[in-house]
Design a protein around this motif. Structure first.
Motif: not given
Length: 124
Positions: A60-78
């Motif tokens: 994560y970019a340091a500037s985000l300060q923990g506000r964003f989260t990346i997630l993946r659902d491979n079953a949904k290819n998303t």
């Protein structure tokens, strides 16, 4: 040929949340590292968040300060980008990108496929 389509952008007030989605077709996302980038007018494109193909390693970019989260659902290819506590400075065009292989690079040119992007506008 992998195709990526983003959705979920829009106009939100400061302090609000959005969840961006990046749906893939033509390939299995479990074979790809993924990244979310953003670019605001007059600014360089920046990597916001990335994840390796297993989901075990994230950046994560340091500037985000923990506000964003990346997630993946491979079953949904998303892949998703959950954005909380949004600020006006988060206003930008957001794009997802895929790179064949395990590791997610920091530089945009190292990614193989890009979506068309989705606009996020945060009002004060």
């Amino acid at each position: 040929q992998v195709q990526l389509v983003e959705s979920g952008g829009g106009l939100v007030q400061a302090g609000g949340s959005l969840r961006l989605s990046c749906a893939a077709s033509g390939g299995t996302l479990s074979r790809y590292a993924m990244g979310w980038f953003r670019q605001a007018p007059g600014k360089e494109r920046e990597l916001v968040a990335s994840m390796d193909w297993s989901g075990s390693s994230t950046y994560y970019a340091a500037s985000l300060q923990g506000r964003f989260t990346i997630l993946r659902d491979n079953a949904k290819n998303t892949v998703y980008l959950q954005m909380n506590s949004l600020k006006p400075e988060d206003t930008a065009g957001y794009s997802c990108a895929a790179r064949l292989g395990r590791y997610a690079p920091r530089r945009g040119y190292e990614y193989d496929y890009w979506g068309q992007g989705t606009q996020v506008t945060v009002s004060s």
